[in-house]
Design a protein around this motif. Structure first.
Motif, PDB file in Angstrom:
ATOM      1  N   VAL A 199       0.931  -1.200  -0.051  1.00  0.00           N
ATOM      2  CA  VAL A 199      -0.247   0.052   0.029  1.00  0.00           C
ATOM      3  C   VAL A 199       1.020   1.197   0.159  1.00  0.00           C
ATOM      4  O   VAL A 199       0.750   2.272  -0.882  1.00  0.00           O
ATOM      5  CB  VAL A 199      -0.790  -0.037   1.040  1.00  0.00           C
ATOM      6  CG1 VAL A 199      -1.669   1.388   1.385  1.00  0.00           C
ATOM      7  CG2 VAL A 199      -1.823  -0.860   1.086  1.00  0.00           C
ATOM      8  N   TYR A 200       1.755   1.224   0.658  1.00  0.00           N
ATOM      9  CA  TYR A 200       2.989   2.337   0.687  1.00  0.00           C
ATOM     10  C   TYR A 200       3.443   2.488  -0.513  1.00  0.00           C
ATOM     11  O   TYR A 200       3.680   3.830  -1.010  1.00  0.00           O
ATOM     12  CB  TYR A 200       3.823   2.091   2.004  1.00  0.00           C
ATOM     13  CG  TYR A 200       5.002   3.307   2.037  1.00  0.00           C
ATOM     14  CD1 TYR A 200       4.657   4.653   2.633  1.00  0.00           C
ATOM     15  CD2 TYR A 200       6.350   3.053   1.690  1.00  0.00           C
ATOM     16  CE1 TYR A 200       5.349   5.590   2.871  1.00  0.00           C
ATOM     17  CE2 TYR A 200       7.191   4.163   1.838  1.00  0.00           C
ATOM     18  CZ  TYR A 200       6.772   5.363   2.334  1.00  0.00           C
ATOM     19  OH  TYR A 200       7.553   6.369   2.595  1.00  0.00           O
ATOM     20  N   GLY A 201       3.765   1.665  -1.026  1.00  0.00           N
ATOM     21  CA  GLY A 201       4.717   1.510  -2.406  1.00  0.00           C
ATOM     22  C   GLY A 201       3.516   2.199  -3.408  1.00  0.00           C
ATOM     23  O   GLY A 201       4.066   2.805  -4.276  1.00  0.00           O
ATOM     24  N   LEU A 202       2.288   1.745  -3.465  1.00  0.00           N
ATOM     25  CA  LEU A 202       1.312   2.361  -4.488  1.00  0.00           C
ATOM     26  C   LEU A 202       1.269   3.901  -4.102  1.00  0.00           C
ATOM     27  O   LEU A 202       0.818   4.497  -5.178  1.00  0.00           O
ATOM     28  CB  LEU A 202       0.180   1.526  -4.323  1.00  0.00           C
ATOM     29  CG  LEU A 202      -0.019   0.156  -4.760  1.00  0.00           C
ATOM     30  CD1 LEU A 202      -1.264  -0.519  -4.511  1.00  0.00           C
ATOM     31  CD2 LEU A 202       0.282   0.299  -6.411  1.00  0.00           C
ATOM     32  N   MET A 203       1.155   3.995  -2.690  1.00  0.00           N
ATOM     33  CA  MET A 203       0.878   5.564  -2.542  1.00  0.00           C
ATOM     34  C   MET A 203       2.140   6.483  -3.209  1.00  0.00           C
ATOM     35  O   MET A 203       1.775   7.542  -3.588  1.00  0.00           O
ATOM     36  CB  MET A 203       0.808   6.049  -1.131  1.00  0.00           C
ATOM     37  CG  MET A 203      -0.395   5.622  -0.388  1.00  0.00           C
ATOM     38  SD  MET A 203      -0.792   5.928   1.220  1.00  0.00           S
ATOM     39  CE  MET A 203       0.862   6.564   1.550  1.00  0.00           C
ATOM     40  N   LEU A 204       3.406   6.151  -2.955  1.00  0.00           N
ATOM     41  CA  LEU A 204       4.495   6.623  -3.431  1.00  0.00           C
ATOM     42  C   LEU A 204       4.252   6.858  -5.025  1.00  0.00           C
ATOM     43  O   LEU A 204       4.747   7.762  -5.666  1.00  0.00           O
ATOM     44  CB  LEU A 204       5.754   5.884  -3.145  1.00  0.00           C
ATOM     45  CG  LEU A 204       6.292   6.074  -1.572  1.00  0.00           C
ATOM     46  CD1 LEU A 204       7.312   5.297  -1.338  1.00  0.00           C
ATOM     47  CD2 LEU A 204       6.371   7.630  -1.329  1.00  0.00           C
ATOM     48  N   ASP A 205       3.980   5.532  -5.827  1.00  0.00           N
ATOM     49  CA  ASP A 205       3.858   5.505  -7.028  1.00  0.00           C
ATOM     50  C   ASP A 205       2.867   6.624  -7.830  1.00  0.00           C
ATOM     51  O   ASP A 205       3.030   7.189  -8.633  1.00  0.00           O
ATOM     52  CB  ASP A 205       3.347   4.156  -7.419  1.00  0.00           C
ATOM     53  CG  ASP A 205       3.606   4.186  -9.142  1.00  0.00           C
ATOM     54  OD1 ASP A 205       4.667   4.548  -9.568  1.00  0.00           O
ATOM     55  OD2 ASP A 205       2.860   3.280  -9.741  1.00  0.00           O
ATOM     56  N   GLN A 206       1.624   6.799  -6.976  1.00  0.00           N
ATOM     57  CA  GLN A 206       0.775   7.695  -7.695  1.00  0.00           C
ATOM     58  C   GLN A 206       0.873   9.044  -7.269  1.00  0.00           C
ATOM     59  O   GLN A 206       0.529  10.177  -7.985  1.00  0.00           O
ATOM     60  CB  GLN A 206      -0.477   7.341  -6.872  1.00  0.00           C
ATOM     61  CG  GLN A 206      -1.224   5.929  -7.175  1.00  0.00           C
ATOM     62  CD  GLN A 206      -2.494   5.667  -6.380  1.00  0.00           C
ATOM     63  OE1 GLN A 206      -2.914   6.249  -5.469  1.00  0.00           O
ATOM     64  NE2 GLN A 206      -3.217   4.562  -6.773  1.00  0.00           N
ATOM     65  N   GLN A 207       1.904   9.526  -6.585  1.00  0.00           N
ATOM     66  CA  GLN A 207       2.334  10.668  -6.090  1.00  0.00           C
ATOM     67  C   GLN A 207       3.473  11.383  -7.065  1.00  0.00           C
ATOM     68  O   GLN A 207       3.389  12.588  -7.247  1.00  0.00           O
ATOM     69  CB  GLN A 207       2.829  11.005  -4.741  1.00  0.00           C
ATOM     70  CG  GLN A 207       1.825  10.803  -3.631  1.00  0.00           C
ATOM     71  CD  GLN A 207       2.399  10.739  -2.174  1.00  0.00           C
ATOM     72  OE1 GLN A 207       3.604  10.837  -2.132  1.00  0.00           O
ATOM     73  NE2 GLN A 207       1.467  10.693  -1.309  1.00  0.00           N
ATOM     74  N   GLN A 208       4.147  10.418  -8.030  1.00  0.00           N
ATOM     75  CA  GLN A 208       5.374  10.856  -8.620  1.00  0.00           C
ATOM     76  C   GLN A 208       4.428  11.342 -10.073  1.00  0.00           C
ATOM     77  O   GLN A 208       3.468  10.573 -10.514  1.00  0.00           O
ATOM     78  CB  GLN A 208       6.105   9.611  -9.063  1.00  0.00           C
ATOM     79  CG  GLN A 208       6.880   9.252  -7.882  1.00  0.00           C
ATOM     80  CD  GLN A 208       7.922   8.161  -8.111  1.00  0.00           C
ATOM     81  OE1 GLN A 208       7.669   7.643  -9.272  1.00  0.00           O
ATOM     82  NE2 GLN A 208       8.628   7.726  -7.394  1.00  0.00           N
ATOM     83  N   ALA A 209       5.064  12.413 -10.582  1.00  0.00           N
ATOM     84  CA  ALA A 209       4.458  13.153 -12.015  1.00  0.00           C
ATOM     85  C   ALA A 209       5.173  12.190 -12.989  1.00  0.00           C
ATOM     86  O   ALA A 209       6.085  11.434 -12.922  1.00  0.00           O
ATOM     87  CB  ALA A 209       5.215  14.412 -11.938  1.00  0.00           C
ATOM     88  N   ILE A 210       4.086  12.321 -13.838  1.00  0.00           N
ATOM     89  CA  ILE A 210       4.423  11.161 -14.818  1.00  0.00           C
ATOM     90  C   ILE A 210       4.937  12.305 -16.016  1.00  0.00           C
ATOM     91  O   ILE A 210       4.385  13.038 -16.702  1.00  0.00           O
ATOM     92  CB  ILE A 210       3.067  10.731 -15.644  1.00  0.00           C
ATOM     93  CG1 ILE A 210       2.439   9.747 -14.532  1.00  0.00           C
ATOM     94  CG2 ILE A 210       3.438   9.903 -16.975  1.00  0.00           C
ATOM     95  CD1 ILE A 210       1.081   9.293 -14.839  1.00  0.00           C
ATOM     96  N   GLU A 211       6.195  12.008 -16.679  1.00  0.00           N
ATOM     97  CA  GLU A 211       6.797  12.972 -17.669  1.00  0.00           C
ATOM     98  C   GLU A 211       6.500  12.002 -18.841  1.00  0.00           C
ATOM     99  O   GLU A 211       6.920  10.868 -19.094  1.00  0.00           O
ATOM    100  CB  GLU A 211       8.336  12.717 -17.332  1.00  0.00           C
ATOM    101  CG  GLU A 211       8.522  13.588 -16.104  1.00  0.00           C
ATOM    102  CD  GLU A 211      10.057  13.679 -15.684  1.00  0.00           C
ATOM    103  OE1 GLU A 211      10.853  13.339 -16.759  1.00  0.00           O
ATOM    104  OE2 GLU A 211      10.598  13.769 -14.574  1.00  0.00           O
ATOM    105  N   THR A 212       6.274  12.793 -19.856  1.00  0.00           N
ATOM    106  CA  THR A 212       5.999  12.421 -21.101  1.00  0.00           C
ATOM    107  C   THR A 212       6.983  13.055 -22.123  1.00  0.00           C
ATOM    108  O   THR A 212       7.243  14.420 -21.910  1.00  0.00           O
ATOM    109  CB  THR A 212       4.633  12.723 -21.823  1.00  0.00           C
ATOM    110  OG1 THR A 212       4.356  14.061 -21.498  1.00  0.00           O
ATOM    111  CG2 THR A 212       3.500  11.706 -20.930  1.00  0.00           C
TER     112      THR A 212
END
Length: 61
Positions: free
Chosen positions: A39-52
């Motif tokens: 759950v902690y890893g998923l929270m961190l992943d969702q907070q990162q900006a997606i660079e295109t």
């Protein structure tokens, strides 16, 4: 002559919590910790900006 020892006193281990219960609770605790890390890893992943990357098809205009 050596003293006679009763079978209850001669046992190396004492009566207590069965090993199976200790193993089951240890496994459950490991599963709860694993879930928390997921759950902690998923929270961190969702907070990162997606660079295109910039599109090369767009006119430089």
């Amino acid at each position: 002559m050596p003293e006679k020892t009763t079978p209850e006193k001669a046992r190396q281990g004492r009566r207590g919590v069965p090993v199976l219960l200790v193993l089951v609770f240890g496994l459950l605790l490991a599963a709860v910790v694993w879930w928390g890390v997921e759950v902690y890893g998923l929270m961190l992943d969702q907070q990162q900006a997606i660079e295109t990357p910039a599109s090369r098809d767009a006119p430089a205009g």
